[in-house]
Design a protein around this motif. Structure first.
Motif, PDB file in Angstrom:
ATOM      1  N   ARG A 144      45.680  40.679  38.484  1.00  0.00           N
ATOM      2  CA  ARG A 144      46.295  40.971  39.774  1.00  0.00           C
ATOM      3  C   ARG A 144      45.426  41.950  40.561  1.00  0.00           C
ATOM      4  O   ARG A 144      45.185  41.770  41.758  1.00  0.00           O
ATOM      5  CB  ARG A 144      47.693  41.551  39.565  1.00  0.00           C
ATOM      6  N   ALA A 145      44.960  43.010  39.885  1.00  0.00           N
ATOM      7  CA  ALA A 145      44.114  43.986  40.560  1.00  0.00           C
ATOM      8  C   ALA A 145      42.728  43.415  40.838  1.00  0.00           C
ATOM      9  O   ALA A 145      42.141  43.667  41.897  1.00  0.00           O
ATOM     10  CB  ALA A 145      44.006  45.253  39.716  1.00  0.00           C
ATOM     11  N   LEU A 146      42.193  42.647  39.889  1.00  0.00           N
ATOM     12  CA  LEU A 146      40.877  42.036  40.090  1.00  0.00           C
ATOM     13  C   LEU A 146      40.906  41.087  41.276  1.00  0.00           C
ATOM     14  O   LEU A 146      39.988  41.077  42.113  1.00  0.00           O
ATOM     15  CB  LEU A 146      40.457  41.296  38.820  1.00  0.00           C
ATOM     16  N   PHE A 147      41.953  40.300  41.396  1.00  0.00           N
ATOM     17  CA  PHE A 147      42.103  39.369  42.513  1.00  0.00           C
ATOM     18  C   PHE A 147      42.192  40.121  43.835  1.00  0.00           C
ATOM     19  O   PHE A 147      41.551  39.748  44.826  1.00  0.00           O
ATOM     20  CB  PHE A 147      43.354  38.515  42.295  1.00  0.00           C
ATOM     21  N   LEU A 149      41.087  43.117  44.607  1.00  0.00           N
ATOM     22  CA  LEU A 149      39.811  43.738  44.942  1.00  0.00           C
ATOM     23  C   LEU A 149      38.801  42.702  45.415  1.00  0.00           C
ATOM     24  O   LEU A 149      38.095  42.907  46.416  1.00  0.00           O
ATOM     25  CB  LEU A 149      39.280  44.490  43.722  1.00  0.00           C
ATOM     26  N   ALA A 150      38.717  41.579  44.713  1.00  0.00           N
ATOM     27  CA  ALA A 150      37.774  40.533  45.094  1.00  0.00           C
ATOM     28  C   ALA A 150      38.099  39.947  46.458  1.00  0.00           C
ATOM     29  O   ALA A 150      37.196  39.639  47.243  1.00  0.00           O
ATOM     30  CB  ALA A 150      37.762  39.432  44.033  1.00  0.00           C
ATOM     31  N   THR A 151      39.382  39.790  46.768  1.00  0.00           N
ATOM     32  CA  THR A 151      39.782  39.237  48.060  1.00  0.00           C
ATOM     33  C   THR A 151      39.431  40.194  49.193  1.00  0.00           C
ATOM     34  O   THR A 151      38.920  39.773  50.241  1.00  0.00           O
ATOM     35  CB  THR A 151      41.287  38.935  48.058  1.00  0.00           C
ATOM     36  N   ALA A 152      39.692  41.483  48.992  1.00  0.00           N
ATOM     37  CA  ALA A 152      39.389  42.465  50.039  1.00  0.00           C
ATOM     38  C   ALA A 152      37.899  42.500  50.357  1.00  0.00           C
ATOM     39  O   ALA A 152      37.506  42.590  51.524  1.00  0.00           O
ATOM     40  CB  ALA A 152      39.868  43.852  49.606  1.00  0.00           C
ATOM     41  N   GLY A 153      37.059  42.434  49.331  1.00  0.00           N
ATOM     42  CA  GLY A 153      35.619  42.532  49.527  1.00  0.00           C
ATOM     43  C   GLY A 153      34.901  41.200  49.636  1.00  0.00           C
ATOM     44  O   GLY A 153      33.668  41.175  49.715  1.00  0.00           O
ATOM     45  N   GLU A 154      35.660  40.077  49.637  1.00  0.00           N
ATOM     46  CA  GLU A 154      35.045  38.737  49.663  1.00  0.00           C
ATOM     47  C   GLU A 154      33.991  38.626  48.556  1.00  0.00           C
ATOM     48  O   GLU A 154      32.876  38.132  48.759  1.00  0.00           O
ATOM     49  CB  GLU A 154      34.411  38.462  51.031  1.00  0.00           C
ATOM     50  N   LEU A 155      34.363  39.073  47.363  1.00  0.00           N
ATOM     51  CA  LEU A 155      33.412  39.201  46.253  1.00  0.00           C
ATOM     52  C   LEU A 155      33.357  37.953  45.389  1.00  0.00           C
ATOM     53  O   LEU A 155      34.343  37.205  45.260  1.00  0.00           O
ATOM     54  CB  LEU A 155      33.811  40.398  45.386  1.00  0.00           C
ATOM     55  N   LEU A 156      32.212  37.747  44.765  1.00  0.00           N
ATOM     56  CA  LEU A 156      32.050  36.743  43.728  1.00  0.00           C
ATOM     57  C   LEU A 156      32.476  37.362  42.401  1.00  0.00           C
ATOM     58  O   LEU A 156      32.115  38.497  42.092  1.00  0.00           O
ATOM     59  CB  LEU A 156      30.590  36.294  43.617  1.00  0.00           C
ATOM     60  N   ILE A 157      33.231  36.627  41.612  1.00  0.00           N
ATOM     61  CA  ILE A 157      33.618  37.054  40.263  1.00  0.00           C
ATOM     62  C   ILE A 157      32.797  36.228  39.285  1.00  0.00           C
ATOM     63  O   ILE A 157      32.999  35.022  39.161  1.00  0.00           O
ATOM     64  CB  ILE A 157      35.123  36.848  40.017  1.00  0.00           C
ATOM     65  N   VAL A 158      31.850  36.878  38.609  1.00  0.00           N
ATOM     66  CA  VAL A 158      30.863  36.154  37.804  1.00  0.00           C
ATOM     67  C   VAL A 158      30.919  36.632  36.354  1.00  0.00           C
ATOM     68  O   VAL A 158      30.384  37.687  36.017  1.00  0.00           O
ATOM     69  CB  VAL A 158      29.436  36.351  38.364  1.00  0.00           C
ATOM     70  N   PRO A 159      31.583  35.880  35.462  1.00  0.00           N
ATOM     71  CA  PRO A 159      31.524  36.208  34.040  1.00  0.00           C
ATOM     72  C   PRO A 159      30.122  35.953  33.491  1.00  0.00           C
ATOM     73  O   PRO A 159      29.266  35.366  34.156  1.00  0.00           O
ATOM     74  CB  PRO A 159      32.550  35.253  33.412  1.00  0.00           C
ATOM     75  N   ASP A 160      29.905  36.390  32.265  1.00  0.00           N
ATOM     76  CA  ASP A 160      28.604  36.153  31.635  1.00  0.00           C
ATOM     77  C   ASP A 160      28.415  34.704  31.228  1.00  0.00           C
ATOM     78  O   ASP A 160      27.306  34.300  30.862  1.00  0.00           O
ATOM     79  CB  ASP A 160      28.440  37.059  30.405  1.00  0.00           C
ATOM     80  N   GLU A 161      29.483  33.919  31.265  1.00  0.00           N
ATOM     81  CA  GLU A 161      29.412  32.512  30.882  1.00  0.00           C
ATOM     82  C   GLU A 161      30.482  31.749  31.643  1.00  0.00           C
ATOM     83  O   GLU A 161      31.391  32.330  32.224  1.00  0.00           O
ATOM     84  CB  GLU A 161      29.641  32.368  29.373  1.00  0.00           C
ATOM     85  N   GLY A 162      30.349  30.434  31.664  1.00  0.00           N
ATOM     86  CA  GLY A 162      31.357  29.593  32.290  1.00  0.00           C
ATOM     87  C   GLY A 162      31.256  29.592  33.807  1.00  0.00           C
ATOM     88  O   GLY A 162      30.228  29.935  34.397  1.00  0.00           O
ATOM     89  N   ASP A 163      32.354  29.191  34.443  1.00  0.00           N
ATOM     90  CA  ASP A 163      32.395  29.102  35.897  1.00  0.00           C
ATOM     91  C   ASP A 163      32.353  30.487  36.531  1.00  0.00           C
ATOM     92  O   ASP A 163      32.653  31.499  35.903  1.00  0.00           O
ATOM     93  CB  ASP A 163      33.680  28.402  36.350  1.00  0.00           C
ATOM     94  N   ALA A 164      31.976  30.516  37.817  1.00  0.00           N
ATOM     95  CA  ALA A 164      32.123  31.703  38.654  1.00  0.00           C
ATOM     96  C   ALA A 164      33.269  31.438  39.615  1.00  0.00           C
ATOM     97  O   ALA A 164      33.628  30.291  39.894  1.00  0.00           O
ATOM     98  CB  ALA A 164      30.825  31.979  39.416  1.00  0.00           C
TER      99      ALA A 164
END
Length: 218
Positions: A144-147, A149-164
């Motif tokens: 919930r918090a990650l979402f 923050l990412a929405t406010a900053g128009e950020l990419l969420i990039v794990p070390d593996e899998g989809d972004a």
């Protein structure tokens, strides 16, 4: 830093209903429009639920815009190279900082912890380029918090593996233009709710899936 990823697809088109929707060119959208995040606290200490740091897993938050080229020193060779980092716009950076400011203050190095009810996000080096984020505790709560923050900053969420992942259509459109010889991203998945982000992480990222399976074990 993020590893090689395959090519991305075409621009998204909205479809009725929830769940996973396949779009032209292979792009996907998960969920519907976001609901309000639950209140949480930003503090230095973590509650009694806290488990060792090794129990968390990390994702990278990165801006969805290409910044101005700058010279950086290669840490392995010592040579100066020109690099154009991924950044937030000034407005996006301010919006992301405003989200964090509701929970407290980052330290001078951009570090801090968003402590929630049963979870936390541990940020390292947050600036206009984004941050490294360690997810601790309940994944549903943390997302919930990650979402937000990412929405406010128009950020990419990039794990070390899998989809972004991205949380807005604008970030998705920009993400598909970022592939260069230095950074190849994708496929990007547009997630439209915190719940969809949780589901997407556990479906795509082994670290998140393993963590979810074991984090609550005694």
């Amino acid at each position: 830093m993020f590893g090689e990823r395959g090519p991305s697809g075409a621009e998204p088109t909205r479809a009725a209903g929830g769940g996973v929707r396949v779009r032209e060119g292979g792009a996907r959208v998960l969920g519907e429009r976001p609901r309000a995040i639950l209140p949480c606290a930003f503090r230095a200490g973590l509650g009694s639920w806290y488990r060792p740091a090794s129990m968390g897993f990390e994702v990278h938050l990165r801006g969805s815009r290409r910044g101005a080229p700058r010279e950086v020193r290669n840490p392995f060779t010592g040579a100066l190279v020109t690099h154009a980092p991924l950044v937030m716009s000034a407005e996006e950076h301010s919006a992301a900082l405003a989200v964090l400011a509701r929970y407290g203050e980052l330290d001078e190095d951009g570090g801090g912890q968003i402590a929630l009810e049963g979870a936390a996000l541990e940020l390292s080096g947050f600036d206009e380029q984004g941050a490294l984020v360690k997810v601790l505790g309940d994944l549903d709560v943390a997302c919930r918090a990650l979402f937000e923050l990412a929405t406010a900053g128009e950020l990419l969420i990039v794990p070390d593996e899998g989809d972004a992942f991205v949380t807005t259509a604008g970030a998705l459109a920009r993400a598909r233009q970022l592939a260069t010889s230095d950074d190849t991203f994708g496929p990007f998945v547009l997630v439209e709710t915190p719940e969809a982000l949780t589901a997407a992480l556990t479906a795509s990222c082994d670290h998140a899936r393993d963590y979810t399976a074991h984090a609550l074990d005694a």
